[in-house]
Design a protein around this motif. Structure first.
Motif, PDB file in Angstrom:
ATOM      1  N   TRP A 145      -4.798 -13.191  -5.554  1.00 21.51           N
ATOM      2  CA  TRP A 145      -4.432 -13.142  -4.140  1.00 21.51           C
ATOM      3  C   TRP A 145      -3.688 -11.848  -3.811  1.00 21.51           C
ATOM      4  CZ3 TRP A 145       0.287 -13.122  -1.531  1.00 21.51           C
ATOM      5  CH2 TRP A 145       0.218 -13.377  -0.154  1.00 21.51           C
ATOM      6  N   GLU A 146      -2.745 -11.464  -4.682  1.00 20.37           N
ATOM      7  CA  GLU A 146      -1.984 -10.238  -4.452  1.00 20.37           C
ATOM      8  C   GLU A 146      -2.879  -9.006  -4.476  1.00 20.37           C
ATOM      9  OE1 GLU A 146       1.197 -10.283  -7.321  1.00 20.37           O
ATOM     10  OE2 GLU A 146       2.257 -11.884  -6.267  1.00 20.37           O
ATOM     11  N   ASN A 148      -4.844  -8.885  -1.254  1.00 16.94           N
ATOM     12  CA  ASN A 148      -4.018  -8.474  -0.123  1.00 16.94           C
ATOM     13  C   ASN A 148      -3.658  -6.992  -0.179  1.00 16.94           C
ATOM     14  OD1 ASN A 148      -3.130 -10.614   1.987  1.00 16.94           O
ATOM     15  ND2 ASN A 148      -3.425 -11.694   0.052  1.00 16.94           N
ATOM     16  N   ASP A 203      -4.550  -4.230   2.712  1.00 14.53           N
ATOM     17  CA  ASP A 203      -3.616  -3.192   3.170  1.00 14.53           C
ATOM     18  C   ASP A 203      -4.251  -1.805   3.091  1.00 14.53           C
ATOM     19  OD1 ASP A 203      -1.671  -5.139   3.562  1.00 14.53           O
ATOM     20  OD2 ASP A 203      -0.634  -4.714   1.648  1.00 14.53           O
ATOM     21  N   ARG A 242      -6.948 -11.352   6.640  1.00 18.01           N
ATOM     22  CA  ARG A 242      -5.747 -12.086   6.207  1.00 18.01           C
ATOM     23  C   ARG A 242      -5.899 -13.586   6.444  1.00 18.01           C
ATOM     24  NH1 ARG A 242      -2.724  -8.446   4.171  1.00 18.01           N
ATOM     25  NH2 ARG A 242      -2.231  -6.489   5.186  1.00 18.01           N
ATOM     26  N   ALA A 291      -8.157 -14.828   3.726  1.00 16.44           N
ATOM     27  CA  ALA A 291      -7.458 -14.833   2.436  1.00 16.44           C
ATOM     28  C   ALA A 291      -6.529 -16.031   2.317  1.00 16.44           C
ATOM     29  CB  ALA A 291      -6.677 -13.534   2.245  1.00 16.44           C
ATOM     30  N   GLU A 336      -3.277 -18.337   1.852  1.00 15.19           N
ATOM     31  CA  GLU A 336      -2.148 -18.272   0.924  1.00 15.19           C
ATOM     32  C   GLU A 336      -2.594 -18.777  -0.445  1.00 15.19           C
ATOM     33  OE1 GLU A 336       0.893 -17.016   1.450  1.00 15.19           O
ATOM     34  OE2 GLU A 336       0.304 -16.485   3.488  1.00 15.19           O
TER      35      GLU A 336
END
Length: 145
Positions: free
Chosen positions: A102-103, A106, A110, A133, A136, A138
Protein backbone atom coordinates in the motif's frame (compact mmCIF):
# COMPACT_ATOMS: atom_id res chain seq x y z
CA UNK A 1 27.52 8.71 -22.44
CA UNK A 2 24.11 7.09 -22.09
CA UNK A 3 22.06 7.96 -19.04
CA UNK A 4 18.77 6.40 -17.95
CA UNK A 5 17.00 9.70 -18.59
CA UNK A 6 18.38 9.81 -22.15
CA UNK A 7 17.42 6.20 -22.87
CA UNK A 8 14.04 6.05 -21.12
CA UNK A 9 12.21 7.81 -23.94
CA UNK A 10 14.00 5.82 -26.64
CA UNK A 11 13.13 2.35 -25.37
CA UNK A 12 10.02 0.47 -24.36
CA UNK A 13 10.45 -2.11 -21.64
CA UNK A 14 10.62 -4.83 -24.29
CA UNK A 15 13.22 -3.09 -26.46
CA UNK A 16 15.31 -2.07 -23.42
CA UNK A 17 15.37 -5.69 -22.24
CA UNK A 18 16.32 -6.92 -25.72
CA UNK A 19 19.22 -4.44 -26.02
CA UNK A 20 20.34 -5.13 -22.43
CA UNK A 21 20.22 -8.87 -23.08
CA UNK A 22 22.30 -8.52 -26.26
CA UNK A 23 24.95 -6.48 -24.46
CA UNK A 24 24.91 -8.73 -21.38
CA UNK A 25 25.23 -11.87 -23.48
CA UNK A 26 28.13 -10.43 -25.46
CA UNK A 27 29.77 -9.30 -22.22
CA UNK A 28 29.42 -12.78 -20.73
CA UNK A 29 30.76 -14.53 -23.82
CA UNK A 30 33.69 -12.22 -24.52
CA UNK A 31 37.05 -13.39 -23.34
CA UNK A 32 38.88 -10.67 -21.45
CA UNK A 33 41.72 -9.27 -23.47
CA UNK A 34 45.09 -8.46 -22.08
CA UNK A 35 47.75 -6.59 -24.03
CA UNK A 36 49.26 -9.77 -25.51
CA UNK A 37 45.86 -10.96 -26.79
CA UNK A 38 44.96 -7.70 -28.52
CA UNK A 39 46.93 -8.53 -31.68
CA UNK A 40 45.36 -11.99 -32.01
CA UNK A 41 41.83 -11.11 -30.88
CA UNK A 42 39.00 -13.00 -32.54
CA UNK A 43 37.26 -11.04 -35.29
CA UNK A 44 33.92 -12.58 -34.17
CA UNK A 45 31.85 -9.58 -32.99
CA UNK A 46 30.10 -11.76 -30.40
CA UNK A 47 33.41 -12.37 -28.67
CA UNK A 48 34.65 -8.78 -28.54
CA UNK A 49 34.48 -7.22 -25.06
CA UNK A 50 32.14 -4.29 -24.58
CA UNK A 51 33.49 -0.83 -25.14
CA UNK A 52 33.32 1.64 -22.29
CA UNK A 53 30.34 3.27 -23.97
CA UNK A 54 28.52 -0.06 -24.31
CA UNK A 55 29.26 -1.04 -20.71
CA UNK A 56 27.83 2.28 -19.52
CA UNK A 57 24.85 1.85 -21.84
CA UNK A 58 24.23 -1.58 -20.30
CA UNK A 59 24.26 -0.05 -16.81
CA UNK A 60 21.88 2.73 -17.87
CA UNK A 61 19.58 0.20 -19.57
CA UNK A 62 19.43 -1.78 -16.33
CA UNK A 63 18.10 1.32 -14.60
CA UNK A 64 15.61 2.00 -17.42
CA UNK A 65 14.33 -1.57 -17.10
CA UNK A 66 13.97 -1.23 -13.33
CA UNK A 67 12.06 2.05 -13.71
CA UNK A 68 9.73 0.73 -16.39
CA UNK A 69 9.12 -2.52 -14.50
CA UNK A 70 8.32 -0.60 -11.31
CA UNK A 71 5.85 1.60 -13.18
CA UNK A 72 4.26 -1.49 -14.74
CA UNK A 73 4.05 -3.12 -11.31
CA UNK A 74 2.03 -0.21 -9.98
CA UNK A 75 -0.28 -0.29 -12.99
CA UNK A 76 -0.83 -3.98 -12.18
CA UNK A 77 -1.53 -3.11 -8.55
CA UNK A 78 -4.13 -0.61 -9.73
CA UNK A 79 -5.68 -3.30 -11.93
CA UNK A 80 -5.76 -5.71 -8.98
CA UNK A 81 -7.54 -3.09 -6.87
CA UNK A 82 -10.04 -2.51 -9.68
CA UNK A 83 -10.62 -6.27 -9.67
CA UNK A 84 -11.42 -5.99 -5.93
CA UNK A 85 -8.19 -7.54 -4.61
CA UNK A 86 -7.39 -6.75 -0.98
CA UNK A 87 -4.08 -5.27 0.10
CA UNK A 88 -3.28 -8.58 1.82
CA UNK A 89 -3.75 -10.37 -1.50
CA UNK A 90 -1.71 -7.77 -3.37
CA UNK A 91 1.06 -7.89 -0.76
CA UNK A 92 1.17 -11.69 -1.02
CA UNK A 93 1.38 -11.48 -4.83
CA UNK A 94 4.30 -9.06 -4.49
CA UNK A 95 6.01 -11.10 -1.77
CA UNK A 96 5.62 -8.34 0.80
CA UNK A 97 3.22 -7.13 3.47
CA UNK A 98 -0.06 -5.40 2.71
CA UNK A 99 1.28 -2.27 4.41
CA UNK A 100 4.45 -2.20 2.28
CA UNK A 101 2.43 -2.78 -0.91
CA UNK A 102 0.00 0.00 0.00
CA UNK A 103 2.80 2.42 0.90
CA UNK A 104 4.67 1.74 -2.38
CA UNK A 105 1.49 2.30 -4.35
CA UNK A 106 0.77 5.56 -2.57
CA UNK A 107 4.33 6.78 -3.21
CA UNK A 108 3.72 5.99 -6.89
CA UNK A 109 0.49 8.03 -6.81
CA UNK A 110 2.46 10.92 -5.27
CA UNK A 111 5.04 10.63 -8.07
CA UNK A 112 2.31 10.73 -10.72
CA UNK A 113 0.91 13.86 -9.11
CA UNK A 114 4.33 15.52 -9.50
CA UNK A 115 4.89 14.54 -13.15
CA UNK A 116 3.17 17.55 -14.76
CA UNK A 117 6.03 19.61 -13.32
CA UNK A 118 8.55 17.52 -15.30
CA UNK A 119 8.85 18.31 -19.01
CA UNK A 120 8.09 15.32 -21.22
CA UNK A 121 5.85 13.56 -18.66
CA UNK A 122 2.08 13.47 -18.59
CA UNK A 123 1.34 12.87 -14.94
CA UNK A 124 -2.07 13.14 -13.34
CA UNK A 125 -4.30 16.05 -12.56
CA UNK A 126 -6.07 16.53 -9.23
CA UNK A 127 -9.08 14.43 -10.28
CA UNK A 128 -6.83 11.54 -11.36
CA UNK A 129 -4.96 11.60 -8.04
CA UNK A 130 -8.21 11.69 -6.05
CA UNK A 131 -9.60 8.74 -8.03
CA UNK A 132 -6.36 6.78 -7.54
CA UNK A 133 -6.39 7.40 -3.79
CA UNK A 134 -10.03 6.33 -3.53
CA UNK A 135 -9.27 3.12 -5.43
CA UNK A 136 -6.21 2.46 -3.26
CA UNK A 137 -8.24 2.81 -0.06
CA UNK A 138 -6.57 1.92 3.22
CA UNK A 139 -4.41 -1.14 3.93
CA UNK A 140 -6.46 -2.18 6.96
CA UNK A 141 -9.86 -2.11 5.31
CA UNK A 142 -11.88 -5.29 5.30
CA UNK A 143 -10.91 -7.94 2.75
CA UNK A 144 -12.52 -7.30 -0.62
CA UNK A 145 -12.86 -11.05 -1.40
Amino acid sequence: MSTPDDLEGQFTLLTAVARYDALRTRDALAAPLDEDDAATASPDPDEVPLTRSEALEMLALGEVIARKAAYGRQLSVRSARQARASWSQIGAALGTSKQAAWEAHNRWIDEQAQQPDNPGHWGWDEDDVTAARMLAGEPNEEERA
